[in-house]
Structure formats: structure tokens, C-alpha cells
Design an enzyme around this catalytic site. Structure first.
Site, PDB file in Angstrom:
ATOM      1  CE  LYS A   1      -4.083  -2.115   2.116  1.00 31.08           C
ATOM      2  NZ  LYS A   1      -3.599  -3.500   2.058  1.00 31.08           N
TER       3      LYS A   1
ATOM      4  CD  GLU B   1      -5.458   5.040   5.134  1.00 31.44           C
ATOM      5  OE1 GLU B   1      -4.561   5.217   4.298  1.00 31.44           O
ATOM      6  OE2 GLU B   1      -6.495   4.400   4.895  1.00 31.44           O
TER       7      GLU B   1
ATOM      8  CG  HIS C   1     -12.593  -4.554   7.905  1.00 29.78           C
ATOM      9  ND1 HIS C   1     -12.911  -3.212   7.946  1.00 29.78           N
ATOM     10  CD2 HIS C   1     -12.222  -4.883   9.173  1.00 29.78           C
ATOM     11  CE1 HIS C   1     -12.735  -2.755   9.163  1.00 29.78           C
ATOM     12  NE2 HIS C   1     -12.321  -3.745   9.930  1.00 29.78           N
TER      13      HIS C   1
ATOM     14  NE  ARG D   1      -7.247 -10.570  -5.560  1.00 27.48           N
ATOM     15  CZ  ARG D   1      -8.452 -10.172  -5.186  1.00 27.48           C
ATOM     16  NH1 ARG D   1      -9.466 -10.258  -6.027  1.00 27.48           N
ATOM     17  NH2 ARG D   1      -8.667  -9.679  -3.979  1.00 27.48           N
TER      18      ARG D   1
END
Length: 499
Positions: free
Chosen positions: A118, A202, A237, A294
Site C-alpha cells: 500500500k 492514515e 471488512h 487480479r
């Protein structure tokens, strides 16, 4: 352009069947691989050849890249399709496949590596001015320094594993006194799940929508997007219901986000199928989240609204061909909804409910598609993801697609195990979903296990829905993009329920 004669599918279940079907239509022979648990699986019967690769645990079979490559070489396979999960985003495997003289049906190892981190992904997209969530731009190892940065960013903050996915290594921290404990837990979980304890922090967007864009690129520099998917209905999630297009994106916002998605792909010289994920806040500001290198589980909804076979296009690109369409050729036609049918118990915190499919009868009719890998009498293995099937419906508009899905769920007859079908029906009938207002907090705000035991939600659920809506409503008219049909249904439903 060299045409493939034979491909190996390095996967199992519904995605293996999905790839086999498209390959057959292209006149390409297929090789399936299987573990002990999958000796009688449908993908082994549908493929032209099937080869045993190891014991049931995925580490001993579907994650054994060397064994899979050996099978491919022994059978003179031209290419390997990794599906999703398992080795699909493993840069090392992709490189090994290529070095073995076999084509990897997916992006380059470098693109997988960049977008697999990330932090590396954020760094790569900076030159294209992609909107990023405020946060750290490098991995964190000093907890005390991280605490200082968290204060600068402002609570609540989100701790995320750099190499993560599926919610692992992720922690929401509301106040500074909880930070140290939570970051240490996140690092430990990330190390256990990914072999990499690095995390970053973040700003936490409190009520986001999860919007992703399907992209496709070829090896000649052509990249397009195939519009968005709404993926905000999640538990732990992980997505449960997806739809395309989103009910809240205006044409202008769609064009802007689509351009950013294409630029993210350009940032790593991407080719093949991929997905660029964004979060959308209450003000309709969007931020880049990550890129999945993908084919996605939810790709069928995009196929339904574009009439494009994404697997065939993956194969075309891997053979060296140009994209068979341009951005100008693409348009949104109708609406599609997908529900993931998991062998889980929604009344028991969505815990897996492994067992035998005593009854298994698929829904039918116009606009209904079932992608699955099981038949009646088969066992759901404990070793893999508990998804039984993907149920997809298509309609000329959102209302028809939703109503068709509710009908299809009613027809889907599964006994012997608990499934998420009843939960999905609950969501689809809920006013927050019908209106398009819902976000990733839907389950937390509006769902309780006892709601599945009655035809109507309890009075508590009704009041909660009204209160949350009032709290989230802003002067900016954030819900102006929701369909008028949805608004009308919401108003009439509330009048009926509260009178």
C-alpha cells in the site's frame, strides 16, 4: 499473436469453473489442479485434464507454486490463470511462471509488487495527483514516533498492514491512550498473516462508501475503465453484496474517478484485469485506497452491465493482443447486483458453518446468473474460503435488479448448512439500501441477528434507521444522486411501518 492451446487454472471452486467455461468457448483446452478435499470437485470434471497437487491445506496444494509450475511444464501448458486469492497476487510466482517459459495470465511481477504494498502504491501514484487519504507515506517501526504522527493526522485514525488485505492487521483507534496497544496488535497480526509487520497510519473516514473501478489494459499501452462497482455492504471488512453501477455517482464524478483509476494503472505500467479501489466520503470526495492486481470476486456485475467477458479479455491480453474495445465503445447498460452466498451463520457473528449440502437447488429465470462450484450432496471443505456461490441478477434499472435478486434468493434452496442468503435478503429490503444512502457501517448500524427471525424489522431497527439518517444528512444534498424510485419506496415504506 500466439494463440494459447492449453491453459492451467491454478485455483479451485467457482472461479476455476468460470475460467474453464470461457477457455472452452475460445477453443482452448484446460488443466485443473486439485487437493485431497477437491478430488470430486466440479472443476476437476469440467476440465480436459485434472492433476492432483497435494493435501487439503492450501499451503500443501494451491499455494505450492513450484508443484503447479511443474505440472504445467509436464503437460506442455501455454499459460497459467491464477483466478483470485491463492497465488494470484504473488509477484514471485508470476516471475517464476514467466521464467519457466509459461505465460502468466495477469499483470507483470513489478506491477503486482508495487500495488501489493500500500505504501509503494501510494508513492507510485503521486505523480498523477491521485487523491490520497492524509497519513504516513512510509512504513512505521518506531511506535513513539507513530504516536506523534497520529496526533498530527488527528483522531480517529486507521492502522493498516502495508502488505495486508481482508481486514487483517487493521485497527481503528479513536483516542491516543489506545494507540500503543492497538498498533502493537496490528503489527503482530500483520506479521502472522503476511510475514511482514510493517504498518502505516492514515485518517479514518468515519462513514465511507467503498467504490471500485474495473480497469483493463493491454501490453501496448492501452488502458480503459469499465465503470464502477458499489461494494459497501461488508462484514469483517469483507464484501457481501456488490452492485454496478453505484446509485450515488453522477456522470461527472464517474468520469473523474474513472480517469484516476486509469492513471493508477498507468503508474505501474499495468496490463490485464485489475481493480482500483476508492473510498467516498459524505461530501462525495474520493480517495485512492488500493489496487487489486487480479480478477475480482465481484467481476460478474461489470460483465452484466458492459456485456464483456473479462476472462476472455484477460486471455486476449495475455496472448499479446490489443484490447478489443476502447473507452468510447463502453457504456453502462442496465443494473446488476451480486450477493455472495457464504456457508456462514449470520445469527452467530457470521461464523463459518461447514457441512454437507443436503439440498441444493439454484434459482432460475431471466436475468439470473449463478457462479458456483458445488452440487447437492457435496461437502463444504473447512480448509478454504466458505463461499458456496455468487448469485447475480440483472435488470433494466436498479429497482428491477434488486427485486429480481429478492426473488432469486427466495428460490435458492439450500439445506444442511447455514448461509448468508437470508441476511442478504434483509439488506436488499432495507430502506438504507433501497435509497442508496448506505455505507460500510451498514451491518454495525442496522443489523442484529434477531432481525432474521421475523418478516419485519423490530421497532428498534426502524427508529435506529431514522436517527442515523438524520445524523448523517448534510446541507450539501449528498443523497441527491440516489434514484427517485428508491426515495419513493423509502417514504411509502416508512408511512406503512410507522402508522
Amino acid at each position: 499473436m500466439k494463440k494459447f492451446k492449453k491453459i492451467l487454472i491454478a485455483n479451485r471452486g467457482e472461479i476455476a469453473l468460470r475460467v474453464i467455461r470461457s477457455a472452452k468457448e475460445l477453443g482452448i483446452k484446460t488443466v485443473a489442479v486439485f487437493s485431497d478435499a477437491d478430488r470430486l470437485a466440479l472443476h476437476t470434471k469440467m476440465a480436459d485434464e485434472a492433476v492432483y497437487i497435494g493435501e487439503s491445506p492450501s499451503k500443501a496444494s494451491y499455494l505450492d507454486g513450484n508443484r503447479i509450475i511443474k505440472v504445467a511444464k509436464d503437460l506442455n501448458v501455454d499459460a497459467i490463470h491464477p483466478g483470485y486469492g491463492f497465488l494470484s497476487e504473488n509477484a514471485s510466482f508470476s516471475k517464476s511462471v514467466t521464467e519457466a517459459g509459461i505465460v502468466f495470465i495477469g499483470p507483470s511481477p513489478s506491477a503486482i509488487e508495487i500495488m501489493g504494498s500500500k505504501l509503494a502504491a501510494k508513492d507510485a501514484v503521486k505523480k498523477y495527483n491521485i487523491p490520497l487519504i492524509p497519513g504516513t507515506d512510509k512504513a512505521i517501526s518506531d511506535v513513539d514516533k507513530a504516536m506523534e504522527l497520529a496526533v498530527e493526522i488527528g483522531y480517529p485514525i486507521l492502522i493498516k498492514a502495508s502488505a495486508g488485505g481482508g481486514g487483517k492487521g487493521m485497527r481503528i483507534v479513536e483516542k491516543s491512550e489506545d494507540f500503543k496497544e492497538q498498533i502493537e496488535r496490528a503489527m503482530s497480526e500483520a506479521n502472522s498473516a503476511f510475514g511482514d509487520s510493517s504498518v502505516f497510519i492514515e485518517k479514518y473516514i468515519t462513514s465511507p462508501k467503498h467504490i471500485e473501478f474495473q480497469i483493463m489494459g493491454d501490453q501496448h499501452g492501452n488502458i480503459v475503465h469499465l465503470f464502477e462497482r458499489e461494494c459497501s455492504i461488508q462484514r469483517r471488512h469483507q464484501k457481501v453484496i456488490e452492485e454496478a453501477p453505484s446509485a450515488v455517482l453522477s456522470p461527472e464524478l464517474r468520469e473523474k474517478m474513472g480517469k484516476c483509476a486509469v492513471d493508477v494503472a498507468r503508474a505501474c505500467n499495468y496490463y490485464g484485469a485489475g481493480t482500483v479501489e476508492f473510498i467516498l466520503d459524505q461530501n462525495h470526495d474520493f480517495f485512492f485506497l488500493e489496487m487489486n492486481t487480479r480478477l475480482q470476486v465481484e467481476h460478474p456485475v461489470t460483465e452484466m452491465i458492459t456485456n464483456i467477458d473479462l476472462v476472455k479479455e484477460q486471455i486476449n491480453v495475455a496472448q499479446g493482443g490489443n484490447l478489443s474495445f476502447t473507452q468510447e465503445d463502453l457504456s453502462i447498460r442496465g443494473h446488476a447486483v451480486e450477493v455472495r452466498v457464504y456457508a456462514e451463520d449470520p445469527t452467530n457473528n457470521f461464523l463459518p458453518d461447514i457441512g454437507q449440502l443436503a439440498t441444493y437447488e439454484r434459482p432460475q429465470g431471466i436475468g439470473v446468473r449463478v457462479d458456483d462450484g458445488f452440487e447437492e450432496g457435496m461437502e463444504i471443505p473447512i480448509f478454504y474460503d466458505p463461499m458456496i456461490a455468487k448469485l447475480i441478477t440483472y435488470g433494466h434499472d436498479r429497482q428491477e435488479a434488486i427485486q429480481r435478486m429478492i426473488r432469486a434468493i427466495d428460490e435458492y434452496n439450500i439445506t444442511g448448512i447455514k448461509t448468508t442468503l437470508e441476511f442478504c435478503s434483509f439488506v436488499l429490503k432495507h430502506d438504507e439500501f433501497v435509497s442508496g444512502r448506505f455505507d460500510t457501517k451498514f451491518v454495525e448500524r442496522f443489523f442484529k441477528p434477531e432481525y432474521l427471525n421475523s418478516d419485519e424489522a423490530t421497532e428498534e431497527a426502524k427508529i435506529a434507521s431514522i436517527l442515523v439518517h438524520q445524523l448523517l444528512e448534510s446541507d450539501s444534498g449528498q443523497n441527491s444522486q440516489a434514484s427517485e424510485v428508491g426515495k419513493t419506496l423509502k417514504i411509502s415504506n416508512w408511512k406503512k411501518r410507522l402508522n
